[in-house]
Design an enzyme around this catalytic site. Structure first.
Site, PDB file in Angstrom:
ATOM      1  N   GLU A   1      -6.890   4.468   7.983  1.00 38.50           N
ATOM      2  CA  GLU A   1      -6.673   5.904   7.722  1.00 38.50           C
ATOM      3  C   GLU A   1      -7.922   6.516   7.103  1.00 38.50           C
ATOM      4  O   GLU A   1      -8.277   7.663   7.396  1.00 38.50           O
ATOM      5  CB  GLU A   1      -5.431   6.075   6.834  1.00 38.50           C
ATOM      6  CG  GLU A   1      -4.157   5.833   7.641  1.00 38.50           C
ATOM      7  CD  GLU A   1      -3.008   5.225   6.864  1.00 38.50           C
ATOM      8  OE1 GLU A   1      -3.017   5.234   5.627  1.00 38.50           O
ATOM      9  OE2 GLU A   1      -2.083   4.704   7.535  1.00 38.50           O
TER      10      GLU A   1
ATOM     11  N   SER B   1       3.557  -2.166  10.300  1.00 40.19           N
ATOM     12  CA  SER B   1       5.005  -2.214  10.532  1.00 40.19           C
ATOM     13  C   SER B   1       5.645  -3.544  10.135  1.00 40.19           C
ATOM     14  O   SER B   1       6.583  -3.996  10.780  1.00 40.19           O
ATOM     15  CB  SER B   1       5.336  -1.860  11.991  1.00 40.19           C
ATOM     16  OG  SER B   1       4.918  -0.536  12.284  1.00 40.19           O
TER      17      SER B   1
ATOM     18  N   LYS C   1       0.123   4.233  -0.264  1.00 41.05           N
ATOM     19  CA  LYS C   1      -0.536   5.389   0.365  1.00 41.05           C
ATOM     20  C   LYS C   1      -0.313   6.654  -0.483  1.00 41.05           C
ATOM     21  O   LYS C   1      -0.256   6.565  -1.711  1.00 41.05           O
ATOM     22  CB  LYS C   1      -0.052   5.546   1.815  1.00 41.05           C
ATOM     23  CG  LYS C   1      -0.247   4.253   2.619  1.00 41.05           C
ATOM     24  CD  LYS C   1      -0.072   4.413   4.099  1.00 41.05           C
ATOM     25  CE  LYS C   1      -0.290   3.070   4.790  1.00 41.05           C
ATOM     26  NZ  LYS C   1      -0.189   3.146   6.230  1.00 41.05           N
TER      27      LYS C   1
ATOM     28  N   ASN D   1       0.873  -1.181   0.000  1.00 39.74           N
ATOM     29  CA  ASN D   1       0.000   0.000   0.000  1.00 39.74           C
ATOM     30  C   ASN D   1       0.906   1.225   0.000  1.00 39.74           C
ATOM     31  O   ASN D   1       1.480   1.570   1.029  1.00 39.74           O
ATOM     32  CB  ASN D   1      -0.901  -0.040   1.245  1.00 39.74           C
ATOM     33  CG  ASN D   1      -1.766   1.196   1.371  1.00 39.74           C
ATOM     34  OD1 ASN D   1      -1.781   2.052   0.488  1.00 39.74           O
ATOM     35  ND2 ASN D   1      -2.492   1.293   2.474  1.00 39.74           N
TER      36      ASN D   1
ATOM     37  N   GLU E   1      -5.271  -5.038  10.496  1.00 41.62           N
ATOM     38  CA  GLU E   1      -4.261  -4.004  10.700  1.00 41.62           C
ATOM     39  C   GLU E   1      -4.533  -3.279  12.015  1.00 41.62           C
ATOM     40  O   GLU E   1      -5.355  -2.348  12.052  1.00 41.62           O
ATOM     41  CB  GLU E   1      -4.302  -2.983   9.554  1.00 41.62           C
ATOM     42  CG  GLU E   1      -4.005  -3.570   8.196  1.00 41.62           C
ATOM     43  CD  GLU E   1      -3.431  -2.519   7.245  1.00 41.62           C
ATOM     44  OE1 GLU E   1      -2.406  -2.817   6.628  1.00 41.62           O
ATOM     45  OE2 GLU E   1      -3.981  -1.410   7.145  1.00 41.62           O
TER      46      GLU E   1
ATOM     47  N   GLY F   1       2.583   2.276  10.833  1.00 42.45           N
ATOM     48  CA  GLY F   1       3.508   3.398  10.688  1.00 42.45           C
ATOM     49  C   GLY F   1       4.228   3.759  11.979  1.00 42.45           C
ATOM     50  O   GLY F   1       4.854   4.821  12.065  1.00 42.45           O
TER      51      GLY F   1
ATOM     52  N   HIS G   1      -9.542   1.034   4.896  1.00 37.49           N
ATOM     53  CA  HIS G   1      -8.266   1.207   5.620  1.00 37.49           C
ATOM     54  C   HIS G   1      -8.498   2.119   6.822  1.00 37.49           C
ATOM     55  O   HIS G   1      -9.298   3.050   6.753  1.00 37.49           O
ATOM     56  CB  HIS G   1      -7.214   1.805   4.683  1.00 37.49           C
ATOM     57  CG  HIS G   1      -5.840   1.751   5.266  1.00 37.49           C
ATOM     58  ND1 HIS G   1      -5.414   2.650   6.208  1.00 37.49           N
ATOM     59  CD2 HIS G   1      -4.825   0.881   5.079  1.00 37.49           C
ATOM     60  CE1 HIS G   1      -4.176   2.325   6.566  1.00 37.49           C
ATOM     61  NE2 HIS G   1      -3.790   1.267   5.895  1.00 37.49           N
TER      62      HIS G   1
HETATM   63  P1  13P Z   1       3.083   0.364   7.687  1.00 41.03           P
HETATM   64  O1  13P Z   1       3.609  -0.918   7.072  1.00 41.03           O
HETATM   65  O2  13P Z   1       3.786   1.594   7.213  1.00 41.03           O
HETATM   66  O3  13P Z   1       2.975   0.272   9.179  1.00 41.03           O
HETATM   67  O4  13P Z   1       1.566   0.523   7.140  1.00 41.03           O
HETATM   68  C1  13P Z   1       0.715  -0.547   7.231  1.00 41.03           C
HETATM   69  C2  13P Z   1      -0.513  -0.228   6.463  1.00 41.03           C
HETATM   70  O5  13P Z   1      -1.285   0.628   6.848  1.00 41.03           O
HETATM   71  C3  13P Z   1      -0.755  -0.955   5.207  1.00 41.03           C
HETATM   72  O6  13P Z   1      -2.025  -0.708   4.711  1.00 41.03           O
END
Ligand code: 13P
Length: 252
Positions: free
Chosen positions: A97, A213, A11, A9, A167, A173, A95
């Site tokens: 976010e 992560s 982002k 992803n 997740e 992150g 997601h």
């Molecule tokens: P990270 O791998 O940066 O923690 O992000 C995970 C994520 O949100 C994948 O959709």
């Protein structure tokens, strides 16, 4: 039985030139016919260019979001048909976010899921608890509520085409990865919930990715767990070597 599936992803990162270069590097190193299913999910404005790079390679392409209506006055949104037209195969839905920052609800995710399934794309439906919810011992309740709401009204046949991504929000992150035991516990619980709803056979066929992560140095441990069928990778998917280092963590 469940083909391992690693998705990146990206982002809201990368210029068009960077996105093309990253897709080229991933495709070149993966080669065709890899045992692991692999996909990258670029920002929407780069889907066309990245799809062109990945056409005919062993790497699939996904979108990070979609709108559920087929067309019309929905300024700023994209339809499933538009994604299909570009050669997109997967769509990330719900997601954390988008849930937290853009206010997406389970109802939104569910409407999108129905549109994505009707359009023949593979949805990656994200669920996961916040740190407060975990501390309050509510992890399984939250996952149950998100699965029930997000997957409302779909058939067992459709559920078999869905990918779930667990997740935990506190691991995204932050560099704070869930331990393999923490992740496996939730994955096993999620599969039980899916079995109760869709039956054992369907639940046994649904891939459940872990996200939060994931890095080359922790991937193998996580991916060796019986109910962890892949990873949804954020930060570490922005470099071909670290993304493929995670793919290499899959024990075949
Ligand atoms: P990270 O791998 O940066 O923690 O992000 C995970 C994520 O949100 C994948 O959709």
């Amino acid at each position: 039985m469940r083909r391992p599936f690693i998705a990146g992803n990206w982002k809201m990162n990368l210029t068009k030139a960077e996105a093309i270069a990253l897709a080229q590097a991933v495709a070149a190193k993966v080669g065709a016919g890899h045992a692991v299913e692999i996909a990258v999910c670029p920002p929407a404005v780069h889907l066309d260019a990245v799809a062109a790079v990945l056409k005919g390679t062993g790497v699939g392409i996904g979108a990070q979001n979609v709108y559920f209506q087929p067309n019309g006055a929905f300024t700023g949104e994209l339809s499933v048909a538009m994604l299909v037209d570009l050669g997109v195969q997967y769509v990330i839905l719900g997601h954390s976010e988008r849930r937290r920052i853009m206010g997406e609800t389970n109802e939104h995710v569910n409407a999108k899921l129905h549109a994505v399934l009707a359009g023949g794309l593979t949805p990656i439906v994200c669920v996961g608890e916040t740190l407060d919810e975990r501390t309050a011992n509510k992890t399984e309740d939250i996952v149950q509520e998100q699965l029930a709401g997000s997957l409302a009204g779909i058939t067992a046949e459709q559920a078999g085409r869905v990918v779930i991504a667990y997740e935990p929000v506190w691991a995204i992150g932050t560099g704070q990865v869930a331990t393999k035991e923490q992740a496996e516990e939730v994955h096993a619980a999620a599969r039980k919930m899916l079995a109760a709803r869709f039956g054992e056979t369907t639940a046994a066929s649904i891939r459940i990715q872990y996200g939060g992560s994931v890095k080359p140095d922790n991937a193998a441990d996580l991916l060796a767990q019986p109910n962890i069928d892949g990873a949804l990778v954020g930060g570490a998917s922005l470099k071909a070597d670290s993304f493929l280092g995670i793919v290499a963590g899959v024990k075949l």
